[in-house]
Structures are given as C-alpha cells and as structure tokens.
Design a protein around this motif. Structure first.
Motif, PDB file in Angstrom:
ATOM      1  N   ASP A  60      -5.877  -0.736  -4.898  1.00 26.97           N
ATOM      2  CA  ASP A  60      -5.404  -1.321  -3.646  1.00 26.97           C
ATOM      3  C   ASP A  60      -6.369  -2.405  -3.170  1.00 26.97           C
ATOM      4  O   ASP A  60      -7.431  -2.097  -2.639  1.00 26.97           O
ATOM      5  CB  ASP A  60      -5.261  -0.232  -2.574  1.00 26.97           C
ATOM      6  N   GLU A  61      -6.002  -3.646  -3.387  1.00 27.45           N
ATOM      7  CA  GLU A  61      -6.838  -4.789  -3.029  1.00 27.45           C
ATOM      8  C   GLU A  61      -8.310  -4.529  -3.346  1.00 27.45           C
ATOM      9  O   GLU A  61      -9.168  -4.615  -2.474  1.00 27.45           O
ATOM     10  CB  GLU A  61      -6.690  -5.110  -1.531  1.00 27.45           C
TER      11      GLU A  61
ATOM     12  N   THR B 181       0.831  -1.202   0.000  1.00 27.15           N
ATOM     13  CA  THR B 181       0.000   0.000   0.000  1.00 27.15           C
ATOM     14  C   THR B 181       0.864   1.250   0.000  1.00 27.15           C
ATOM     15  O   THR B 181       0.594   2.201  -0.734  1.00 27.15           O
ATOM     16  CB  THR B 181      -0.944  -0.006   1.214  1.00 27.15           C
TER      17      THR B 181
ATOM     18  N   GLN C 153      -8.881   0.827  -1.099  1.00 21.93           N
ATOM     19  CA  GLN C 153      -9.105  -0.498  -0.538  1.00 21.93           C
ATOM     20  C   GLN C 153     -10.564  -0.710  -0.129  1.00 21.93           C
ATOM     21  O   GLN C 153     -11.146  -1.715  -0.463  1.00 21.93           O
ATOM     22  CB  GLN C 153      -8.184  -0.704   0.666  1.00 21.93           C
TER      23      GLN C 153
HETATM   24 MG   LIG Z   1      -2.395  -2.707   2.210  1.00 22.91          MG
END
Ligand SMILES: [Mg+2]
Ligand SMILES: Nc1ncnc2c1ncn2[C@@H]1O[C@H](COP(=O)(O)OP(=O)(O)O)[C@@H](O)[C@H]1O
Lengths: 361, 279
Positions: free
Chosen positions: A167-168, A52, A91
C-alpha cells in the motif's frame, strides 16, 4: 480446455462483483478483476478512490459487502487475515516499536510456529536480501524511512507469501530514494516470481513498475491494461486526464474517422463511438508540434493559435497556445535547432491524426 | 534589547522563586512529619529528643498491625481485579463497537465525578440491601467487612484504570494489530504479542493509581467497613478523634514510605522493561 491449461490460468487473485460499503459510503463499487500469477499489478487512482479498501479485502483486513474473492482459486471472502497466504507492506510500515528489526522480521514465522533456529536463519536471510543484515539489533525508530521500508518488505517476504500486497510503499520516501526503490522492488519481484499487488496514486510510478495497471475512480474500475495501452488508448476521459498530461479538445463524433471540435472545425480521429456522441480528443503535449503559421506537414491535423506562455524545463520547452475557445500545451524536446517562438506570436499547432485518442465520459 | 534581557532575567528569577515556594509548600510538611515521628515527647508537635519509640510501638501495636495487613490485602486484591476489569473496559470501548457504547462510556466515568461521600452512602445502601436480600432469599449470611471494603475499592478504581489504559490504547497505532494479524497472528496472539506490550505502561500506571487510591481511601472505606476491616488510614483517622499521640506520625511515615516505594518500584520496572527491550 485441458487439465493443465486450466491449472495455469487460475489467477493469483480473482475478484468477482465485489462491493464494499461503509455505512452509506460505497468505497468499492462492483469490481471484477483478475490478477495473474507472477504479475506486478498496480492499483492506481486518486486519493479516496478505494485502492486501499480493495487491497485490504484481498488481505482480509476488510470483508466485502458483496461478491466473491479467490486467491489461487480458493474462496477467501471472509477468511481472517492470518488464514490467507498473503502478506502486506503497510502504508506507514506499521513496524512493531517494541521489537528490534530481527524480531519484527521473524514475527510471522514465530506465529506460524516455525522452529527457533529456522526463524533466526530465515529472518537473517530476508534482512540480507534487503541489505539490512547489519541493522538486525536496531529498533525501528532508529532507522531512516528508507530502511524502515526495507524492514517492512523483509518482514512480509520472509513468509514466502503467494501474493504480496503493497500500500503506497514508497509514498513516504523522497524522490531519489523512491526511484531507487522502484527499481529494487521491480528486480526483487522478478527474482522471486511472487505476485505483487501495488497501490499507488502516482501514475508515473505505476507506468514505470507494473506489468498491468487498474485505474480506479470513486470505487469503480475504469480500465485494466498494460501501461502502454493505458497511456495510448485510455478507456475514457478520466483515464486520459489522470495518466500523464493531455489536452482534451471537446467535440462531437461525426463518423468513425472524424470528430467535429467545439469551434466547428473537423479533425481526423478514429473512434468506435456512435455519431453524435460528445467526446474529447486527447492530444498529448509531446505529440503536438508548433510551427510558423502555415508551416505544418500536410498529413497533419492543424489548429491556429497564439503563444501565450513558455515554460522552460531544461530538457524540453512547453508552449501554452491560446486558441479562441481553449488553451493547449505543446511540448518541444530541447534538441539542437528546436524552433523558438515569441510571446503572442501566431502559430499553427499540428499533430499526426493517429497520435490522438478519442475519449467519452 | 537590554530591557528585554532584563525582563527575561526578572521572569526567570520569579519562576525560580515560584518553584522554590511550591517545593517548600510540598515538602516542608513531609519533612516535619518525618522529624517529629522521631520525637521523644507525648505531644505531637513538640521536640523531646530523638527516639525510635513510636516505631517500636507501631510494630508492637496489634491494632496497627491488623489495620496495616487489612490495608495491604484490600489494596492488592482490589488492584488486581480492577486492573483486569478496567483494561477490559478500555479495550471494549476503544476496539469494539456495540450497542449502548456511548452510554457505557459515560457511565464508566461516573465514579470519578461522584463525590466520595455520595459514593460512600451509595455503597453502604447497596451493601445493606444486598446483604439483606442474600439473607432472605438464599439464607446466606454476610456482614460488612473486608469483602465489602474490597468491592467498593474495586468499584471506584476501575474507572481510573480504564482512563489511563484507554489513553495509551488511543495513542497506539491500530495498524500494528492489523499487521500482526496479517503476519499470521490470531486475534488473541495479536493482543498478547503486540497490543499488550504496547499498553503495558498504561496498565502499570493504572495499577499504581489503583493501589494508591485503595491505600489512601478513608471516606468510602469508613462507611462500608465492619468489624475487623479497619484499614490503616481509617485507623489513623480514628486515632485523631481519640486524642492524638505521636504514634500517628510514625504510622503516617510508614504509609508515606509505602507510597514512595510503589512509585520507585514502578519507575524501576519500567526502566528494566525498556532496558530488556533494547537488548
Ligand atoms: Mg490509501
Ligand atoms: N473504515 C472506514 N469507514 C468509513 N469509510 C471508509 C473506511 N475506510 C475507507 N473509507 C472510505 O472509503 C473510500 C475509499 O477509501 P480508500 O480505500 O482508503 O481510498 P484510497 O486508498 O484510494 O485513498 C473513501 O471515501 C474513504 O473515506
């Protein structure tokens, strides 16, 4: 080198010697990375390894402590996020709760002072692209996780960024939706031709989706390569262990084609480590076979052991084989005529010497 | 089985009774106040038939009118200033890091725990010294009055505003501000379009609190007030000492009405806000 090839080889993201410290914590430790234009690039590693942070530095949400960061050749090291041709899918989406879906998607254009009618048209178009045109008036809180994910995607892509950071993005979705979205993201990326930098801790996801993968651990970059190379020729023990399942047979390099295992047996395994180096032979469960004792093909390397347990997976069976000094997993595909073994039966485990990788620490 | 059900029945009954008693305790005095403000009798607590006299007197009485207008003026100005300063303080504490932040944090909440009387004496001393200094250094002649009252109200309101706004900021997802900046908003725009709408309910709540505190305050105001700066609560307090007339019932009802309207207003504002958002 001519002018034109020079131009083509400018990476979308060029990272040189970047380090990020938070106080005493070194989140990212002197990494070099070059991501090509149009690439689907994955940053893969366990939680806390610095993925991240790396992504945030590309987006401008964190600034590197040291090193240089270029986007299409322009140094952006300490440029604020609103001055970079980059957008992020966060995320947990970070949709604005006080705006409806359409306003969320149009926000970036509004900030760029695009005129009102263009904002409306382009936002609708972006929503249609993620098949959410019919939900434009809804609040983000009135959407399912999968729909929120699509809104976040549309909100970023409507700005036509040169690089999209994710991010994910699929982390919060259930398995089925996740697999659907993997395919969709990949298709979208191919159609748009935008560079995607994708963070995930899921090695399977990284293998399925990416053109290239960077494996990270403790802030360091361990290997950058195509999925196949990462799986077949892991750079070190961590990568071999983290990507897929594997058996690590401890040993020492004897010469360029032989490793002496911890039990003293010599197996054929080519490597370029110096003689005497402590290594492990990485043997993937699906590359090993179980036989009645002595039944192995003569070209194979072998080890004898006993069946300690059996896991039935439906499409395959995994045998756990106990050696005197370790245990091995052997995966047999569930084909008609698959050999079956009893608990505690003596077996020979074999593998083609070219199917293993030798990894050091 | 049946005994637990019975227990549940008893508990429920006791809770209901409790609720009734609490509400009675809250609202009976208000009810009495309102009723007796219409009583045609010179004694505060005696019923002498229905009349509007006290309200007429309220409207006609210059002292009351002046006090009311001072109260409103002080309340509005101190609220505006303390909302701005309190919100800025909350933002500084939640979103920035600077040297001495911890100490600033602790000091900001001091006015809440300091007893009113102490605060009042502090303010009085501060203003007396300040006025003397201004006079002897710059020859500026100031006296205690509306300005000192307003300044004191600002001083004690800031802490309350910043607590309420901070709670809201704390609950807000900070990633939203980053998302805004990622979507080409400058820091100022991110604040204007994302942070501010998110913390607006907190700011409105803080403003309401500041307004109420200012309209209510007697102790501190009395210490720092000068000629011409008597607020309505201070005036009522004075009335009692001079011998009570049912006029104070009427004045109190008016104050009550103002407070209730403020609360209603804030509720309506919040409702229309969320209504507009949903559209
Ligand atoms: Mg992360
Ligand atoms: N703002 C921050 N302050 C202090 N430490 C941080 C901060 N952000 C990240 N870290 C630390 O840096 C390391 C890498 O974090 P991160 O990049 O979020 O990892 P990942 O995304 O791979 O899980 C972790 O040890 C984390 O605790």
């Amino acid at each position: 080198m001519t002018e034109t090839t020079e131009k083509c080889s400018v990476p979308a993201v060029g990272i040189t010697g970047i380090t990020k410290r938070f106080g005493d914590v070194v989140a990212v430790d002197n990494i070099d990375l070059s991501i090509a234009d149009g690439e689907f690039f994955a940053l893969l590693g366990p939680s806390g390894c610095g993925k991240t942070t790396t992504l945030r530095m590309i987006g401008g949400l964190d600034f590197p402590t040291e090193g240089s960061l270029r986007i299409f050749g322009d140094e952006v090291g300490t440029l604020p996020p609103n001055k970079r041709p980059v957008n992020t899918v966060f995320q947990n989406y970070a949709l604005f709760p006080h705006m409806n879906v359409l306003e969320n998607v149009g926000f970036g254009l509004k900030m760029q002072k695009v005129n009102k009618s263009d904002i409306a048209a382009r936002s609708r178009q972006a929503l249609d692209m993620v098949q959410l045109g019919h939900l434009a008036e809804r609040r983000p809180t009135q959407l399912s996780g999968g729909q929120q994910q699509r809104v976040a995607l549309a909100r970023a892509l409507v700005n036509e960024p040169k690089v999209l950071l994710l991010d994910e993005p699929l982390g919060a979705l259930d398995l089925k939706l996740r697999q659907e979205m993997q395919l969709e993201l990949k298709t979208l990326q191919r159609e748009l031709g935008i560079t995607f930098v994708f963070v995930t801790h899921d090695q399977e996801e990284a293998l399925t989706m990416s053109d290239r993968i960077a494996v990270m651990d403790s802030g360091k970059l361990l290997q950058v390569a195509e999925p196949e190379a990462i799986y077949e020729r892991p750079a070190n023990r961590f990568v071999a262990d983290f990507i897929g399942n594997t058996n690590l047979l401890e040993g020492t390099v004897a010469d360029s084609t032989t490793v002496v295992l911890a039990n003293g047996s010599r197996v054929e395994a080519s490597s370029d480590h110096a003689a005497g180096t402590k290594v492990a032979v990485s043997l993937r469960p699906e590359r090993a076979y179980c036989h009645e004792v002595g039944g192995a093909p003569s070209a194979h390397s072998t080890i004898d052991g006993k069946i300690r347990g059996t896991t039935y997976l439906g499409n395959a069976v995994v045998y756990r084989v106990a050696l005197d000094w370790m245990e091995l997993d052997v995966r047999e595909e569930n084909r008609p005529g698959m050999a079956k073994f009893e608990q505690w039966q003596e077996v020979t485990v074999s593998w083609d010497p070219s199917a293993v990788a030798v990894v050091a620490d | 089985m049946s005994s637990t059900q019975q227990m549940r029945g008893t508990t429920k009954w006791a809770l209901n009774l409790n609720a009734v008693l609490v509400y009675l305790f809250f609202y009976a005095p208000i009810f009495l106040l309102v009723v007796y403000s219409f009583s045609n009798d010179n004694l505060v607590g005696r019923w002498g038939g229905f009349t509007f006299n006290w309200y007429r007197e309220f409207a006609a009485n210059d002292e009351v009118q002046t006090a009311l207008s001072v109260s409103i003026k002080v309340a509005i100005i101190s609220t505006l200033v303390s909302v701005v300063l309190g919100t800025l303080a909350a933002l500084a504490l939640e979103r920035a890091t600077f040297r001495g932040q911890r100490i600033f944090d602790a000091l900001l909440y001091l006015p809440i725990i300091i007893p009113d009387v102490t605060m009042a004496v502090m303010m009085l001393l501060f203003f007396t010294q300040g006025i003397n200094l201004l006079d002897s250094w710059f020859g500026i002649r100031l006296s205690k009055g509306v300005t000192t009252v307003t300044l004191s109200h600002i001083a004690f309101s800031i802490s309350f505003v910043s607590i309420v706004v901070r709670a809201r900021l704390d609950g807000m997802n900070q990633k939203l501000e980053e998302a805004a900046q990622d979507l080409y908003a400058s820091r100022l725009q991110a604040f204007r379009y994302v942070t501010l709408p998110q913390i607006m309910p907190g700011i409105a709540g803080g403003a309401l609190l500041a307004l109420t505190l200012s309209l209510d305050d007697v102790v501190i105001t009395q210490f720092v007030a000068g000629p011409g700066s008597t607020t309505l609560p201070v005036y009522v307090f004075g009335l009692i000492r001079r011998g009570v007339s049912p006029l104070i019932n009427a004045v109190s009802v008016v104050m009550l009405a103002i407070s209730v309207s403020l609360v209603l207003l804030s509720l309506i504002l919040q409702r229309t806000r969320s209504g507009a958002d949903a559209a």
